[in-house]
Design a protein around this motif. Structure first.
Motif, mmCIF file in Angstrom:
data_model
loop_
_atom_site.group_PDB
_atom_site.id
_atom_site.type_symbol
_atom_site.label_atom_id
_atom_site.label_comp_id
_atom_site.label_asym_id
_atom_site.label_seq_id
_atom_site.Cartn_x
_atom_site.Cartn_y
_atom_site.Cartn_z
ATOM 1 N N SER A 130 0.762 -1.253 0.137
ATOM 2 C CA SER A 130 -0.092 -0.116 0.033
ATOM 3 C C SER A 130 0.816 1.014 0.088
ATOM 4 O O SER A 130 1.664 1.537 0.816
ATOM 5 C CB SER A 130 -0.860 0.037 1.291
ATOM 6 O OG SER A 130 -1.938 -1.141 1.285
ATOM 7 N N ILE A 345 -1.759 -2.304 6.265
ATOM 8 C CA ILE A 345 -3.130 -1.858 6.064
ATOM 9 C C ILE A 345 -3.020 -0.335 5.689
ATOM 10 O O ILE A 345 -2.721 0.358 6.371
ATOM 11 C CB ILE A 345 -4.115 -1.985 7.129
ATOM 12 C CG1 ILE A 345 -4.241 -3.486 7.504
ATOM 13 C CG2 ILE A 345 -5.678 -1.702 6.696
ATOM 14 C CD1 ILE A 345 -4.416 -4.533 6.254
ATOM 15 N N GLU A 409 -10.283 -6.304 0.233
ATOM 16 C CA GLU A 409 -9.228 -6.243 0.946
ATOM 17 C C GLU A 409 -9.181 -7.638 1.757
ATOM 18 O O GLU A 409 -10.433 -8.234 1.975
ATOM 19 C CB GLU A 409 -9.241 -5.125 2.084
ATOM 20 C CG GLU A 409 -9.111 -3.767 1.479
ATOM 21 C CD GLU A 409 -7.700 -3.442 0.955
ATOM 22 O OE1 GLU A 409 -7.674 -2.496 0.239
ATOM 23 O OE2 GLU A 409 -6.780 -4.118 1.345
ATOM 24 N N ALA A 413 -7.974 -6.257 7.165
ATOM 25 C CA ALA A 413 -8.313 -4.492 6.732
ATOM 26 C C ALA A 413 -9.833 -4.288 7.339
ATOM 27 O O ALA A 413 -10.328 -3.338 6.659
ATOM 28 C CB ALA A 413 -7.938 -4.301 5.476
#
Length: 562
Positions: A130, A345, A409, A413
């Protein structure tokens, strides 16, 4: 130390056991035969995404792809919406079924002893993590960088690992930590690895041998199965993917007899440092050859051959370095990517998924409490969402929005704590400081369960009650193992009986009161109420499908006197 590709193709290793799957040992020759068959079927693809449950098939596929000259793409998950989002990054997708199908249709071939094997620098891989926007960010790597890291780590661990020890993995090999420790490291060092997927202790605790090396995450070590106290003792337990709290480290040591070794790093950097938590504030020790420093904002920067060569890599981890020892401690992150259950996350990604829902106008994701690493969300609902909230309640509304996020996700998450507000809090500058958001969770600890279902048949009622994990009555009762106090169960039964059957709130007598099994945070239990008006009494019973009866008793009320 011989490289990964060379070890797999060395004729001297053909009869050497490499992995165990479904009780069967596979030798390097078995694996190589499948690589030889699969490789020719991949030559038309230059970017191959591979996502497997079986570590054996995963090993076969990545090696065949590298031999075919392709770049291997490692998706973080196999969720369809996620794969659609990165579909421009690959032109072929292989999972377990696709690999088996190609192997079944392929013609057996023999390895060409004069074949030129790809150099580790030419074996390219792309991981995804991410970025600051929450979008999947590609991180390119080469096998050479991974081998360089193993070269500096192996001397640290080799003295502690007995001959014949296996590498037993609970984590996914799709991420760099799992790839290094579960696949590449054992192949290079000649250790057998377990290939079956075993993300839970129950799936592998009967298959641990003395001296085995366990590859775990903080999520595993925070949820140890009680029966692990009776399994053979591992020689090493590795944990990576996020911080492990001291209590979990101590419990692991007590139950498994080995203090876990934590590896600090990231997808971008690989391994940076290691530590064993034997007491408070244990520092991180940089891996051999890793230099550490701080930037002006107090964030750690690192330099090593396997990270960025001669260049410094800047992390977003706030740190303090002990100049005398070269060790360091970590003090949170400066960006908006957090670790939950050992997984990275993106708070921005969670917020974006929620804003795309027709039920939500705006949302902020956060960790409400540093001592409780569950993900939380403060959300402003749309008119449709507000109507749904009024209809189904907060618990089921949270479940509905979790399903929206689950399209994209992994489970880590999915928020577990929810606050629904008319307007997001802000300060005089229009900013949304963390302390104001966290205050919403601190001030709104619920006092009552959420009634999910109510079924009534005259004077018999069944209520399905969900107990929020942040229910006020769990606080301090008891530390480390919260359960619902018996007096609260009795109070709820009296209140519900009074409201549903229009009987006096004042109870004259409680008989046959029994508490059998505890009720824990997050549980959904049934409260059964049976009113006998002729005898002025109500039988109550708390029970659940998982545990059976929790408590029961008989309430007798006093008739009002004139």
């Amino acid at each position: 130390m011989t490289g990964f590709i060379a070890n797999l193709h060395d004729p001297k290793n053909a009869a050497t056991a490499l992995c165990v799957e479904s009780g069967r040992a596979f030798c390097a020759g078995d694996i190589l035969a499948d690589i030889d068959r699969l490789c020719p079927t991949l030559r038309q693809s230059s970017r191959i995404a591979i996502h497997c449950e079986s570590a054996r098939l995963f090993l076969i596929a990545i090696t065949a792809a590298w031999r075919a000259g392709a770049t291997v793409i490692f998706p973080a998950t196999d969720r369809p919406a996620y794969l659609d989002g990165i579909s421009s990054q690959f032109d072929l997708y292989l999972d377990d079924a696709a690999i088996r199908e190609r192997l079944a249709a392929a013609t057996a071939t023999n390895t060409d002893n004069h074949m030129t094997l790809p150099a580790a620098t030419d074996c390219r891989a792309v991981f995804f993590t991410s970025g600051s926007t929450g979008d999947a960010k590609p991180i390119p790597k080469t096998l050479a960088l991974i081998e360089a890291e193993i070269t500096i780590q192996e001397p640290l661990w080799q003295p502690h690992i007995p001959n014949g020890a296996r590498i037993v993995g609970l984590v996914s090999h799709q991420h760099i930590y799992g790839l290094i420790f579960r696949i590449v490291w054992p192949v290079i060092t000649g250790r057998v690895f377990t290939a079956d997927p075993a993300p839970y202790w129950e799936m592998m605790q009967g298959d641990i041998n003395n001296g085995d090396v366990l590859i775990t995450s903080p999520a595993h070590l925070k949820n140890l199965h009680p029966d692990l106290a009776r399994v053979p003792r591992p020689s090493l337990i590795f944990s990576s993917g996020g911080p492990l709290d001291l209590a979990a480290a101590r419990e692991t040591t007590a139950i498994l007899g080995t203090c876990p070794t934590e590896i600090y790093g990231s997808t971008e950097t690989g391994g940076i440092a290691h530590r064993k938590q034997t007491g408070d504030n244990c520092p991180w020790h940089p891996l051999p050859g890793v230099e550490v420093a701080l930037n002006d904002a107090g964030c750690l920067r690192v330099r090593a051959a396997h990270i960025a060569g001669d260049d410094w890599y800047q992390t977003e981890d706030i740190a303090k370095i002990n100049d005398a020892t070269g060790t360091f401690t970590l003090h949170g992150r400066a960006d908006r990517v957090v670790k939950v259950e050992g997984k990275r996350i993106s708070l921005g990604a969670v917020e974006r998924h929620l804003r795309q829902s027709h039920l939500v106008e705006d949302a902020i994701a956060l960790i409400p409490d540093e001592n409780d690493r569950r993900l939380g969300v403060v959300a402003v609902l749309s008119p449709t969402g507000r109507d749904m909230l009024a209809d189904i309640g907060r618990f089921r509304m949270g479940r509905q929005l979790r399903r929206e996020i689950a399209k994209f996700e992994d489970d880590a998450a999915l928020p577990q704590r929810w606050r629904f507000v008319d307007q997001l809090p802000s300060d005089s500058q229009g900013k949304r400081p963390l302390h104001l958001l966290r205050a919403l969770f601190a001030e709104m600890e619920p006092l009552t369960p959420e009634i999910v279902i109510q079924n009534r048949d005259d004077d018999r009622v069944n209520l399905s009650l969900h107990l929020p994990t942040d229910l006020l009555y769990f606080r301090g009762h008891f530390p480390g193992m919260p359960i619902l106090p018996g007096v609260v169960q009795l109070h709820w039964a009296v209140d519900q009986a009074a409201a549903l059957f229009d009987v006096p709130v004042t109870i004259g007598e409680v008989t046959q009161l029994k508490y059998r099994k505890p009720i824990t945070p997050g549980s959904t239990v049934m409260l059964e109420l049976d009113c006998d008006r002729d005898r002025a009494k109500i039988k109550f019973r708390y029970h659940s499908d998982a545990e059976g009866d929790h408590s029961s008793g008989i309430l007798k009320w006093r008739e009002a006197t004139s």
